[in-house]
Scaffold this active site. Structure first.
Site, PDB file in Angstrom:
ATOM      1  N   TYR A   1       0.834  -1.195   0.000  1.00  0.00           N
ATOM      2  CA  TYR A   1       0.000   0.000   0.000  1.00  0.00           C
ATOM      3  C   TYR A   1       0.876   1.254   0.000  1.00  0.00           C
ATOM      4  CZ  TYR A   1      -3.687  -3.255   1.556  1.00  0.00           C
ATOM      5  OH  TYR A   1      -4.576  -4.307   1.671  1.00  0.00           O
TER       6      TYR A   1
ATOM      7  N   SER B   1     -13.452  -4.746   2.368  1.00  0.00           N
ATOM      8  CA  SER B   1     -14.528  -4.058   1.639  1.00  0.00           C
ATOM      9  C   SER B   1     -15.906  -4.518   2.119  1.00  0.00           C
ATOM     10  CB  SER B   1     -14.392  -4.285   0.125  1.00  0.00           C
ATOM     11  OG  SER B   1     -13.231  -3.693  -0.376  1.00  0.00           O
TER      12      SER B   1
ATOM     13  N   LEU C   1     -18.191  -2.826   3.215  1.00  0.00           N
ATOM     14  CA  LEU C   1     -19.189  -1.827   2.837  1.00  0.00           C
ATOM     15  C   LEU C   1     -19.284  -1.698   1.319  1.00  0.00           C
ATOM     16  CD1 LEU C   1     -18.402   0.867   5.553  1.00  0.00           C
ATOM     17  CD2 LEU C   1     -20.355  -0.694   5.466  1.00  0.00           C
TER      18      LEU C   1
END
Length: 327
Positions: free
Chosen positions: A56, A203, A205
């Site tokens: 990331y 994820s 949501l």
């Protein structure tokens, strides 16, 4: 904050964790100072599981997390990953899970995280040029040395998961999982439970969609959600119908649709943990409060009736990673 146990080896974490990827890549520009405050606020609210990766932002995210928890390391469970790497921030990702590289990846992550051990170390993606047993065997050596406490895999196939579990104790597997994407329920979830491995849903949501606040027409050109098939054309039209049902049910319970979606995921078992990502302290508090939402058997049945798996349309953008580039 309620806690859930991941695996059979003693790893206990908050039922809702914090996914930190969006603080460094894929979801548009972020403010580092505010990201640090969000991570610290999460710990204040009882969130113990902090999820990051060496990939990331090409290490930027680990540095951010390390900075945020430097003075409260014992309050959190640090989860990071290797196997996907970027030479520089903004570079396209590549795969590398060769055993001879793993120790160096781990030591670099330890430095960025400002710690002497990683609580949960994931193989981010299985490298198809390397037998998973070789990668996991090298990870197990790090456990023996005290650099890592628990092991996990992310987005592995069922065959890879079985082979990994036969090589070393695996505490957690991570997959995309939400009302919006339930593919792992077919084969992977039953296998993980047979093997005694906890499931971490990223994820949860629906990449922000299930909050009802995602403005798709305002996504930046570099936003990773733009190519997601679920957000376009007839797929989006169908999904908007499902979202309307979710909003209606949430309003009846005086909660947000995002909280309902998180509560649904946590209700799938006490071996399940959700790691929603956010860069906003208000949204963080909303997500954490979802752990207090209790759904009855009747609630879950009603939710299944009004927004069944078949209500959602389109294939996800799955963060495919090239397999050719090596360093």
């Amino acid at each position: 904050m309620i806690t859930h146990e991941l695996g059979r080896h003693g790893l206990t974490v908050s039922a809702i964790g914090l996914g930190c990827m969006g603080m460094s890549q894929d979801y548009g520009p972020a403010d580092d100072e505010e990201s640090v405050r969000v991570i610290q606020c999460a710990a204040d609210l009882g969130v113990t599981l902090i999820d990051t990766s060496m990939s990331y932002g090409a290490g930027h995210n680990e540095e951010l997390v390390g900075r945020a928890v430097a003075d409260r390391r014992d309050d959190v469970v640090l989860a990071t990953k290797f196997g996907i790497w970027r030479e520089n921030r903004g570079d396209p990702p590549s795969l590398d899970a060769r055993p001879e590289r793993i120790r160096g990846f781990c030591e670099d992550s330890l430095k960025r995280l400002r710690t002497d051990h990683i609580d949960l170390y994931y193989l981010h993606r299985v490298d198809p040029t390397v037998p998973v047993e070789d990668s996991v065997g090298a990870m197990a050596e790090l456990v023996a040395e005290g650099k890592v406490r628990y092991l996990g895999l992310s987005e592995s196939s069922t065959d890879e998961l079985k082979r990994a579990a036969n090589t070393a104790p695996i505490s957690a597997v991570q997959y995309e999982w939400s009302l919006f994407w339930r593919e792992l329920e077919d084969d992977t979830l039953p296998l993980a439970r047979d093997l005694g491995i906890g499931v971490v849903g990223f994820s949860p949501l629906g990449r922000g969609y299930l909050t009802g606040r995602l403005k798709l027409d305002e996504l930046g050109e570099d936003d990773d959600r733009r190519p997601d098939q679920r957000f376009h054309g007839e797929h989006l039209a169908a999904n908007d119908n499902g979202l309307a049902q979710l909003k209606r049910m949430a309003a009846e319970r005086d909660i947000t649709p995002g909280q309902l979606a998180l509560a649904w995921l946590l209700a799938q078992g006490d071996d399940v943990v959700a790691i929603p990502g956010t860069r906003d302290r208000t949204r963080l508090a909303e997500n954490v409060a979802a752990a207090d939402v209790s759904l009855s058997t009747a609630d879950l049945a009603h939710l299944e009736a009004v927004v069944p798996r078949s209500a959602w349309s389109g294939d996800r953008f799955s963060y495919a990673v090239p397999r050719t580039s090596r360093r």
